[in-house]
Design an enzyme around this catalytic site. Structure first.
Site, mmCIF file in Angstrom:
data_model
loop_
_atom_site.group_PDB
_atom_site.id
_atom_site.type_symbol
_atom_site.label_atom_id
_atom_site.label_comp_id
_atom_site.label_asym_id
_atom_site.label_seq_id
_atom_site.Cartn_x
_atom_site.Cartn_y
_atom_site.Cartn_z
ATOM 1 N N CYS A 69 0.819 -1.219 0.000
ATOM 2 C CA CYS A 69 0.000 0.000 0.000
ATOM 3 C C CYS A 69 0.846 1.261 0.000
ATOM 4 O O CYS A 69 0.295 2.366 -0.023
ATOM 5 C CB CYS A 69 -0.958 0.012 1.187
ATOM 6 S SG CYS A 69 -0.127 0.123 2.794
ATOM 7 N N CYS A 340 4.058 29.761 4.758
ATOM 8 C CA CYS A 340 4.284 30.402 6.058
ATOM 9 C C CYS A 340 2.969 30.788 6.730
ATOM 10 O O CYS A 340 2.895 30.854 7.955
ATOM 11 C CB CYS A 340 5.181 31.628 5.904
ATOM 12 S SG CYS A 340 4.582 32.838 4.718
ATOM 13 N N HIS A 787 5.322 37.611 3.966
ATOM 14 C CA HIS A 787 5.755 36.529 4.838
ATOM 15 C C HIS A 787 5.053 36.628 6.185
ATOM 16 O O HIS A 787 4.854 37.718 6.722
ATOM 17 C CB HIS A 787 7.268 36.619 5.029
ATOM 18 C CG HIS A 787 7.861 35.427 5.702
ATOM 19 N ND1 HIS A 787 7.773 34.161 5.191
ATOM 20 C CD2 HIS A 787 8.567 35.326 6.868
ATOM 21 C CE1 HIS A 787 8.403 33.321 5.997
ATOM 22 N NE2 HIS A 787 8.890 34.004 7.016
#
Length: 830
Positions: A69, A340, A787
């Site tokens: 799997c 982020c 960011h």
């Protein structure tokens, strides 16, 4: 090593992984931050990883990939997740993979390679970067450690080769996300060009800008574009030209290549497009693409470069590098490429006692043994336990290992005191990101997103998972955010009142903007030469007061039977255990969501007693809405016929159409596939009033339009209703929203779906005292770039900054400045 008798028993079941199967071999974008070059090279680094923890092929024991799997499991004696997988599935054979980095290879200075002409993803081969140790293990022969066995079976060999060569589903989605797929449109295909007598101008026709110029392919006029990510100058004159003339298609000068490519934008569609006949369209104005050279960065390059530029400094005001910290609860999250926003939210919520109590590592094995999901990578509960272990245990919080030295002895040694790694490598939440973003139009991509929107999305996903698993409400970690906001409306003439309580998980505060007269900053965001606007500081209490301030609005009073001026006010009905405060600092500038860096004087300790609602008072007469005859909405007959022909039950077809605009069978079908497991999918519809059912008559708004309005601080429900009421016109929708401040945007779907009664959450007990636990900061001009970082208060009262994989002490003036400019604040009730 020995031959294994169990191989023959399962060899017929073995087959190499198909291209659409997940082999847990996650590939992470590690972006080069050398921004001196316009070429951004993003090499991939493979990491085999356990699906239940962050141990990987670089760990001492390596990782074991199941041959049946393709689940990844670790061999760590204290965890033994691969043995758990065997006991649960009965799959005995696994491929043990250990990896070691080869000595760094330097580019030969005598070799000259042609420069790259476009944004590219460079995928170095594993052979160039890594050395692998491979071995077969059978856990039926040795259930504790897995016996190392050999096999000459061709099916085993083919499966092993397939695992090593396969590109993981995560890598496929990342490559597809970075390779933006643009389409043609009728406006580029049917472009009609005017007389070409004018000469192409080297600057904007309406200002003096000589960069970020767009050539109108209809008339040849040259105008500047809108201000781009990264501070690229622009006054939007190309958009004004399109609005004034109706000319819809333009090409960005400087991006045209000899191959006939270039940045094409259709202002009519308001999206980037492809012009298949661009060479001929340019030839109409005397421009030969053969002579063209790409001298400017494309829109994609600008956005990616800008996102890389915006990084929070790892040095303080004194110039010293911030001190890294390590240990339990101090583990960084590696950036997966614009992730982020997710990392900052995960760090903040796993710092809360409610999530630490809900997902303790000690209960992870118990859950896995009873988990009904085919693989842990498909189970949100498993992945939350995995994150809890990765972030809180401290197992992965240590300085990163240095890379091997270059292969040439004549080159400077790599491992010097100056360039030894100071920060940790960080764990990579790739499985979690793929799972929580699955099926979502935005969070399934590699684009930058809004952290507040992601928090709300995660809360929704966790509640759906808890409901599906039958988890008691009291044990749901998201209950810590839940509270009630009471809306009070009083008619200005009859003085009748109306009360309503909404269950919410955060509060959004307006932030008034007052520009300073003296701008002393000499540089704007992204390094542009333009000065950056500065704003007067705002007190946090002022923002709170604005939320509960009474406001006048036009209201159709059911008692007076006419339109009157009413006063609306909202206050807290209950207070949550964890208060999330969202600062509305984004505004639309040239139809681009732009962030205003307005400093807010934030208190570490907060008392909200005065904001508690008193509720209905003695002597107040409550208004009752006029009853209307309930009726069922009319369903699109053609769409219903198509859906029912596919075999879907009628009730499900009706719900899908109501949820997707009642017109598009394909959108309804996709909705059905995403909601097949909803507990109320087959519950009967309830009749809605005429006013409620008419509310959803408009077309389903696009996700881009909804996100644009949500960036201004409105909820998604409000944005959708406003766009429906204005036929999808974003400008009119903004006006509608400001003229209907009391409308919370309930959609027609909520009027016809049975709504389960649930607690509004929180407590009305006083005092309501809070202490600041964490804040999430954003640097950059837009939600689509920049960011995010999280700053969290530790138990000893100190602050720690989580900047992706970098975890450092946050102290002094720098921390106070970041706190004042934060986007989200998280307070704990004390």
């Amino acid at each position: 090593m020995s031959a294994c008798p169990h191989i023959d028993e399962i060899s017929l079941q073995l087959a190499p992984p198909r291209s659409n199967q997940q082999v847990h071999k996650y590939v992470i974008l590690n972006a080069s931050k050398d921004l001196l070059s316009s070429t951004l090279i993003k090499p991939f680094f493979n990491r085999e990883e356990c699906t239940l923890c962050f141990d990987n092929q670089d760990s001492p024991e390596g990782v074991v990939v199941c041959l049946q799997c393709f689940n990844g499991g670790c061999l760590d004696p204290s965890r033994a997740h691969v043995q758990l997988h065997f006991s649960r599935t009965g799959h005995p054979l696994g491929l043990n993979i250990k990896r070691h980095r080869k000595a760094a290879k330097r580019r030969d200075s005598t070799t000259e390679e042609p420069p790259m002409k476009k944004l590219a993803i460079v995928v170095p081969s594993d052979e160039e970067t890594w050395e692998y140790e491979l071995s077969l293990r059978c856990f039926q022969c040795d259930g504790e450690h897995g016996a190392v066995v050999t096999s000459e079976d061709p099916k085993v060999k083919a499966t092993v080769d397939g695992i090593m060569k396969s590109m993981a589903s995560a890598q496929q989605s990342e490559v597809k996300a970075w390779e933006e797929e643009l389409e043609m449109c009728e406006h580029t295909l049917m472009l009609q060009q005017e007389d070409a007598s004018k000469q192409i101008s080297p600057h904007c026709s309406q200002c003096d800008l000589t960069s970020n110029l767009w050539l109108c392919l209809t008339c040849g006029s040259v105008n500047c574009g809108r201000q781009q990510f990264g501070g690229i100058g622009g006054n939007g004159h190309a958009l004004q030209h399109s609005s004034a003339t109706g000319h819809g298609v333009g090409v960005k000068l400087g991006t045209i290549t000899p191959e006939g490519g270039g940045d094409i934008y259709c202002y009519t569609c308001d999206d980037s497009r492809i012009d298949p006949d661009l060479p001929n369209h340019l030839k109409h104005f005397g421009m030969d693409v053969v002579d063209m050279r790409k001298t400017d960065k494309s829109m994609t390059e600008l956005q990616i470069e800008h996102n890389l530029k915006f990084d929070f400094s790892m040095t303080g005001n004194d110039g010293k590098e911030l001190e890294p910290v390590f240990g339990p609860g101090l583990t960084g999250l590696k950036n997966l490429g614009n992730s982020c926003y997710m990392a900052s939210v995960l760090q903040a919520i796993f710092a809360l006692p409610a999530f630490q109590k809900r997902y303790p590592v000690s209960r992870a094995v118990e859950h896995y043994q009873t988990c009904t999901a085919a693989l842990p990578a498909d189970c949100l509960e498993c992945q939350m336990y995995k994150l809890s272990d990765g972030l809180l245990s401290g197992r992965y919080s240590h300085p990163a290992q240095a890379h091997p030295p270059p292969s040439s002895a004549s080159e400077t040694p790599f491992q010097t005191e100056e360039n030894m790694p100071k920060f940790q490598e960080g764990i990579r939440p790739a499985m979690f990101k793929a799972l929580v973003g699955k099926g979502h139009e935005e969070f399934s991509t590699m684009r930058q997103q809004d952290s507040e929107e992601f928090l709300q999305h995660l809360i929704k996903c966790l509640r759906q998972e808890a409901k599906r698993r039958g988890v008691d409400v009291a044990q749901d970690a998201t209950e810590t955010f839940k509270f009630g906001m009471e809306q009070r409306l009083q008619c200005g003439e009859c003085k009748g009142v109306s009360y309503r309580t909404d269950q919410v998980d955060s509060i959004s505060l307006p932030v008034p903007a007052k520009e300073k007269d003296d701008i002393i900053i000499g540089e704007g965001d992204g390094g542009s030469a333009a000065p950056k606007k500065q704003y007067e500081p705002v007190d946090f209490d002022t923002c709170l007061d604005m939320v509960v301030e009474p406001e006048a609005l036009e209201y159709s009073c059911p008692h007076c039977q006419k339109k009157v001026i009413a006063m609306k006010q909202q206050k807290f009905k209950t207070f949550p255990d964890t208060l999330v405060v969202h600062m509305k600092k984004f505004q639309l500038v040239n139809w681009m969501p732009t962030k205003l860096d307005i400093p807010v004087s934030v208190k570490d300790n907060l008392t909200l007693d005065k904001y508690l609602s008193a509720g209905k008072q003695d002597g107040e007469v409550e208004l009752s809405e006029t009853e209307q005859e309930p009726q069922m909405p009319e369903f699109n007959a053609a769409a219903m016929s198509q859906l029912e022909a596919m075999g879907f039950p009628t009730i499900r077809c009706q719900k899908a159409l109501l949820a997707t605009g009642n017109s598009d069978p394909e959108a309804a079908m996709n909705w059905l596939f995403q909601h097949m497991e909803d507990s109320d999918i087959d519950a009967p519809l309830q009749a809605a009033t005429a006013s409620a059912s008419s509310g959803g008559a408009g077309p389903e708004p696009s996700a881009e339009q909804v996100s644009m309005l949500a960036d201004m601080g409105f909820t998604h429900a409000q944005a959708k209703k406003a766009l429906r009421e204005t036929d999808g016109n974003a400008e009119r929708a903004v006006e509608w929203l400001f003229s209907h401040p009391d409308d919370m945007g309930e959609e027609a779907v909520s009027a016809v779906f049975p709504v389960a009664a649930e607690s509004q959450g929180g407590s009305a007990a006083l005092p309501a005292n809070y202490r600041l636990k964490a804040f999430i900061s954003h640097k950059g001009p837009s939600v689509h770039s920049g960011h995010y970082v999280a700053t969290i208060r530790e138990r000893d009262g100190s602050w720690v900054l989580f900047n992706d994989e970098k975890v450092v002490k946050a102290e002094g003036e720098d921390n106070e400045v970041m706190k004042s400019l934060a986007y989200l604040y998280i307070y704990e009730r004390v």
